[in-house]
Enzyme design. Structure first.
Site, PDB file in Angstrom:
ATOM      1  N   GLU A  67       0.839  -1.202   0.000  1.00 23.63           N
ATOM      2  CA  GLU A  67       0.000   0.000   0.000  1.00 23.63           C
ATOM      3  C   GLU A  67       0.874   1.253   0.000  1.00 23.63           C
ATOM      4  OE1 GLU A  67      -3.369   2.171   2.843  1.00 23.63           O
ATOM      5  OE2 GLU A  67      -2.303   0.400   3.545  1.00 23.63           O
ATOM      6  N   HIS A  68       1.861   1.277   0.880  1.00 19.26           N
ATOM      7  CA  HIS A  68       2.803   2.394   0.964  1.00 19.26           C
ATOM      8  C   HIS A  68       4.222   1.867   0.724  1.00 19.26           C
ATOM      9  CE1 HIS A  68      -0.563   3.349   3.796  1.00 19.26           C
ATOM     10  NE2 HIS A  68      -0.569   4.459   3.091  1.00 19.26           N
TER      11      HIS A  68
END
Length: 232
Positions: free
Chosen positions: A189-190
Site C-alpha cells: 500500500e505504501h
C-alpha cells in the site's frame, strides 16, 4: 475508533460535498473535538457517534434521523470491511481494504532511526498492520530492530504497534535489483525508498499504492498532507 482521524473526515466529507452530494454524514465512535471540528469544516450535514459494523448498517439502511446512504466510504477495521461486503449492492462502497502496510526499501546509506519511526507510524494503526523492511545491508536490519525496541519503549501507542511489529518482517537481499523485485511482488500500500539514488530506484518500482522517495518522504505525513491539500 482507536484514534481520532480528522484527516479521514476531510478526505471523504470534503470530496463528497465538492462532488455535489445532497446530504453527507460522518460516523465516528467517541468523536473527539477535532473530529467534530473537521466534520463542521468539511460541511457535513450530520455526525453519527457510532463506529464499526453498527455504523455501516446505520448508514446503509438508515436509522432515526440518518437516511439510507447511496455511498459509504472510509477506513475501518476487519469488522467494518466485513460489514461493507454485506451491504455492497444495497449501496456503493469504496473498496474492501486489507490491513494497512508499509514496505521500506533500504540500503546501507539509510538512517535506522528514521526507518524504525516510519515502520512504527504504520504499525500503530492496527494490530494487523504490516511493517516490512527489504534491505541490502544486514547490519542496518540489526540497527532497525534495536531502534524499534527503543522507540517502542516510549511510544504511547506501543500496545498496538508492538503486536503489529510481531507480524512484520525484514528481508535481506543480495542487491537492490532483488529488493525491487520483492517489492513489486508484494505490491505494498505504501512504499518508501531510502537508498542511494532513491529517485532512480523508485522509478524502477511498479506495484504500490503510494510511493515516498527519500529519507524525508515520510509516508505518514505525506499521505495526510497531500490528501488534505487535494480535498481542501
Amino acid at each position: 475508533g482507536r484514534y481520532p482521524l480528522p484527516s479521514s473526515v476531510l478526505m471523504t466529507a470534503v470530496t463528497a460535498v465538492t462532488a455535489g452530494c445532497k446530504e453527507v454524514w460522518v460516523a465516528s465512535p467517541r468523536p473527539t473535538e477535532v473530529t467534530m471540528a473537521a466534520a463542521y469544516v468539511a460541511g457535513a450535514d450530520g455526525l453519527l457517534a457510532v463506529g464499526g459494523a453498527q455504523a455501516i448498517a446505520a448508514l446503509a439502511y438508515g436509522v432515526g434521523g440518518v437516511p439510507p446512504c447511496d455511498v459509504i466510504v472510509g477506513p475501518g477495521n476487519m469488522w467494518v470491511t466485513a460489514a461493507k461486503s454485506l451491504v455492497a449492492g444495497l449501496c456503493a462502497i469504496d473498496m474492501l481494504a486489507g490491513p494497512s502496510e508499509v514496505l521500506v526499501i533500504a540500503d546501507g546509506s539509510a538512517n535506522a532511526k528514521i526507518i524504525a519511526a516510519d515502520l512504527l507510524a504504520q504499525a500503530e494503526h492496527d494490530t494487523e498492520a504490516r511493517p516490512i523492511l527489504v534491505c541490502t545491508d544486514e547490519g542496518l536490519i540489526d540497527e532497525v530492530n534495536k531502534e524499534l525496541q527503543e522507540q517502542l519503549a516510549v511510544l504511547p501507542t506501543a500496545p498496538v504497534a508492538r503486536e503489529a511489529v510481531k507480524k512484520g518482517f525484514a528481508v535481506l537481499c543480495s542487491d537492490i535489483d532483488e529488493a525491487i523485485a520483492i517489492s513489486n511482488r508484494v505490491g505494498p500500500e505504501h512504499l518508501e525508498i531510502q537508498t542511494e539514488d532513491a529517485d532512480g530506484v523508485g522509478k524502477r518500482c511498479s506495484n504500490y499504492g503510494g510511493l515516498f522517495v527519500g529519507a524525508f518522504g515520510i509516508c505518514v505525513c505525506v499521505c495526510v498532507c497531500v490528501c488534505v491539500c487535494v480535498c481542501v
